[in-house]
Motif scaffolding. Sequence first.
Motif, PDB file in Angstrom:
ATOM      1  N   GLU A  95       0.852  -1.195   0.000  1.00 29.52           N
ATOM      2  CA  GLU A  95       0.000   0.000   0.000  1.00 29.52           C
ATOM      3  C   GLU A  95       0.889   1.247   0.000  1.00 29.52           C
ATOM      4  N   LYS A  96       0.382   2.334  -0.617  1.00 30.69           N
ATOM      5  CA  LYS A  96       1.130   3.594  -0.552  1.00 30.69           C
ATOM      6  C   LYS A  96       1.126   4.105   0.880  1.00 30.69           C
ATOM      7  N   PRO A  97       2.209   4.814   1.264  1.00 32.82           N
ATOM      8  CA  PRO A  97       3.427   5.077   0.530  1.00 32.82           C
ATOM      9  C   PRO A  97       4.412   3.941   0.733  1.00 32.82           C
ATOM     10  N   PHE A 124      -0.301   2.585  -5.698  1.00 33.89           N
ATOM     11  CA  PHE A 124      -0.922   3.828  -6.198  1.00 33.89           C
ATOM     12  C   PHE A 124      -1.989   3.416  -7.203  1.00 33.89           C
ATOM     13  N   MET A 125      -3.181   3.112  -6.687  1.00 32.59           N
ATOM     14  CA  MET A 125      -4.235   2.498  -7.491  1.00 32.59           C
ATOM     15  C   MET A 125      -4.871   3.462  -8.481  1.00 32.59           C
ATOM     16  N   ARG A 126      -4.675   4.773  -8.339  1.00 37.47           N
ATOM     17  CA  ARG A 126      -5.333   5.716  -9.269  1.00 37.47           C
ATOM     18  C   ARG A 126      -4.950   5.390 -10.716  1.00 37.47           C
ATOM     19  N   THR A 171       1.996  14.732   2.602  1.00 37.69           N
ATOM     20  CA  THR A 171       2.675  13.425   2.672  1.00 37.69           C
ATOM     21  C   THR A 171       1.697  12.255   2.606  1.00 37.69           C
ATOM     22  N   ASN A 172       0.440  12.467   2.969  1.00 33.42           N
ATOM     23  CA  ASN A 172      -0.503  11.335   3.040  1.00 33.42           C
ATOM     24  C   ASN A 172      -1.440  11.289   1.839  1.00 33.42           C
ATOM     25  N   SER A 173      -1.996  12.464   1.460  1.00 34.73           N
ATOM     26  CA  SER A 173      -3.001  12.483   0.393  1.00 34.73           C
ATOM     27  C   SER A 173      -2.397  12.808  -0.974  1.00 34.73           C
ATOM     28  N   ALA A 174      -1.562  13.842  -1.030  1.00 32.70           N
ATOM     29  CA  ALA A 174      -1.047  14.331  -2.321  1.00 32.70           C
ATOM     30  C   ALA A 174      -0.171  13.324  -3.068  1.00 32.70           C
ATOM     31  N   ASN A 224      -7.877  19.178  -0.192  1.00 35.59           N
ATOM     32  CA  ASN A 224      -8.744  19.743   0.828  1.00 35.59           C
ATOM     33  C   ASN A 224      -9.330  18.600   1.649  1.00 35.59           C
ATOM     34  N   ASN A 225      -8.786  18.399   2.831  1.00 34.51           N
ATOM     35  CA  ASN A 225      -9.227  17.264   3.648  1.00 34.51           C
ATOM     36  C   ASN A 225     -10.368  17.613   4.582  1.00 34.51           C
ATOM     37  N   ASN A 226     -10.899  18.815   4.401  1.00 37.89           N
ATOM     38  CA  ASN A 226     -12.090  19.199   5.166  1.00 37.89           C
ATOM     39  C   ASN A 226     -13.130  19.814   4.241  1.00 37.89           C
ATOM     40  N   ASP A 267     -15.806   8.133   0.910  1.00 38.70           N
ATOM     41  CA  ASP A 267     -14.329   8.154   0.958  1.00 38.70           C
ATOM     42  C   ASP A 267     -13.789   7.427  -0.269  1.00 38.70           C
ATOM     43  N   TRP A 268     -12.484   7.218  -0.313  1.00 35.15           N
ATOM     44  CA  TRP A 268     -11.821   6.697  -1.521  1.00 35.15           C
ATOM     45  C   TRP A 268     -12.166   5.259  -1.846  1.00 35.15           C
ATOM     46  N   ARG A 269     -12.596   4.473  -0.832  1.00 35.52           N
ATOM     47  CA  ARG A 269     -12.761   3.048  -1.098  1.00 35.52           C
ATOM     48  C   ARG A 269     -13.884   2.771  -2.099  1.00 35.52           C
ATOM     49  N   ALA A 275     -10.764   0.400  -9.342  1.00 37.53           N
ATOM     50  CA  ALA A 275      -9.312   0.577  -9.530  1.00 37.53           C
ATOM     51  C   ALA A 275      -8.539  -0.391  -8.632  1.00 37.53           C
ATOM     52  N   TYR A 276      -9.002  -0.552  -7.375  1.00 35.53           N
ATOM     53  CA  TYR A 276      -8.338  -1.516  -6.481  1.00 35.53           C
ATOM     54  C   TYR A 276      -8.448  -2.929  -7.042  1.00 35.53           C
ATOM     55  N   ARG A 277      -9.634  -3.270  -7.561  1.00 36.07           N
ATOM     56  CA  ARG A 277      -9.793  -4.628  -8.109  1.00 36.07           C
ATOM     57  C   ARG A 277      -8.849  -4.820  -9.304  1.00 36.07           C
TER      58      ARG A 277
HETATM   59  C1  ISE Z   1      -5.738   8.180   2.109  1.00 38.19           C
HETATM   60  O1  ISE Z   1      -4.609   7.767   2.840  1.00 38.19           O
HETATM   61  C2  ISE Z   1      -5.677   7.572   0.762  1.00 38.19           C
HETATM   62  O2  ISE Z   1      -4.735   6.942   0.354  1.00 38.19           O
HETATM   63  C3  ISE Z   1      -6.791   7.938  -0.104  1.00 38.19           C
HETATM   64  O3  ISE Z   1      -6.675   7.289  -1.368  1.00 38.19           O
HETATM   65  C4  ISE Z   1      -6.789   9.444  -0.282  1.00 38.19           C
HETATM   66  O4  ISE Z   1      -7.872   9.837  -1.099  1.00 38.19           O
HETATM   67  C5  ISE Z   1      -6.922  10.111   1.068  1.00 38.19           C
HETATM   68  O5  ISE Z   1      -6.879  11.506   0.878  1.00 38.19           O
HETATM   69  C6  ISE Z   1      -5.774   9.683   1.960  1.00 38.19           C
HETATM   70  O6  ISE Z   1      -5.951  10.277   3.242  1.00 38.19           O
END
Ligand code: ISE
Length: 341
Positions: A95-97, A124-126, A171-174, A224-226, A267-269, A275-277
């Motif tokens: 999993e990232k990172p 990096f599933m995107r 560091t986490n989202s970007a 933007n996390n909020n 959320d992203w899931r 994409a994950y599949r």
């Molecule tokens: C989370 O860690 C992820 O990897 C998600 O894909 C991302 O959209 C989210 O912003 C991160 O916090």
Amino acid sequence: MTVRIAVIGAGLMGADHARIVAEDLPGATLQVVCDMDAGRARSVAAEYGAQDISSDPEGTVARNDVDAVIVASPDFTHAPLSLACVEAGKPVLCEKPLSQSSAECLPVIDAEMKTGRRWLQLGFMRRYDRSYVEAKAALADGVLGRALMMHNFHRNVETPASDFTGAKAITNSAPHEFDVARHVLDTEFSTISAFQPKRSDDLVAPVVMVLETRDGQLVNIEINNNAAYGYDVRGELVGETGSIALNAPVYSRLDVGLRQSTHYAADWRPRYGEAYRAQNRSFLKFVATGAFPNTASDSWDGYAAALVAEAGVRSLREGRKISIEMIEKPAFYARSKEAAE
Ligand code: ISE
């Protein structure tokens, strides 16, 4: 041959990967669920029918009944466990990172190169999401002309943790955008400038970054996390003769009471479920054939994402544009156009 997969980490992402392996990955079996919290490992293993559980990550990597590993444990364990997999000759989807430290990625790169073959696919599933696949294809087909800019918006409903900061957004989202923009544009970044507006409350404000590529293009990223209204990731790739919008799929539109409405993922899931599949299926093919999938990200991409994030955090802290100085990319990580998908 059925590929026996161990999932290390039984939290949010580990449980999701365990579900995909158990329910959506023909040719694979969920052999072990490993977590330091034995109760959590037991619960995920029971839910998805794993053969065994463990609380020993390194021991799990070494097991003779484990053919491949998915690392979905906390970020700080990713590089050490990936290194253990490479040294044990076990293909690993991490999993990232790979690490939030670019320096910590280098021993993984060195170890992988020393074996002479690929072992690590990075999550990096995107890259497997249809919007980015179609954008990369449009650019390759020439319909956009030469790429000039890429606009990216990445909005979460709320910050994932109470101690989240602007630096953690970088560091986490970007890293998702750092990686997928490099992939779509087939380039590397040369500079980054990071900014933050001021909110009227004490929530973490968005981070806006402008990056230059070595090929003279511009990439802007809003994290933007909020955002509050929904999980919303979109963008636009702009070329000299056309552009392509990066949209989320809309499966339904509600028309009622003189109004139309669609809805956002929480959320992203769910947003990146397909994409994950696709990513995990390409990992299974990688395990079976040894041919590294051309779409997937690797150890080098993990180093590049961490290096850009480090420069972004420095830019935000120092209030100035920061140059990104990479080591030379080893030929070992060169991508051929004909490589496996
Ligand atoms: C989370 O860690 C992820 O990897 C998600 O894909 C991302 O959209 C989210 O912003 C991160 O916090």
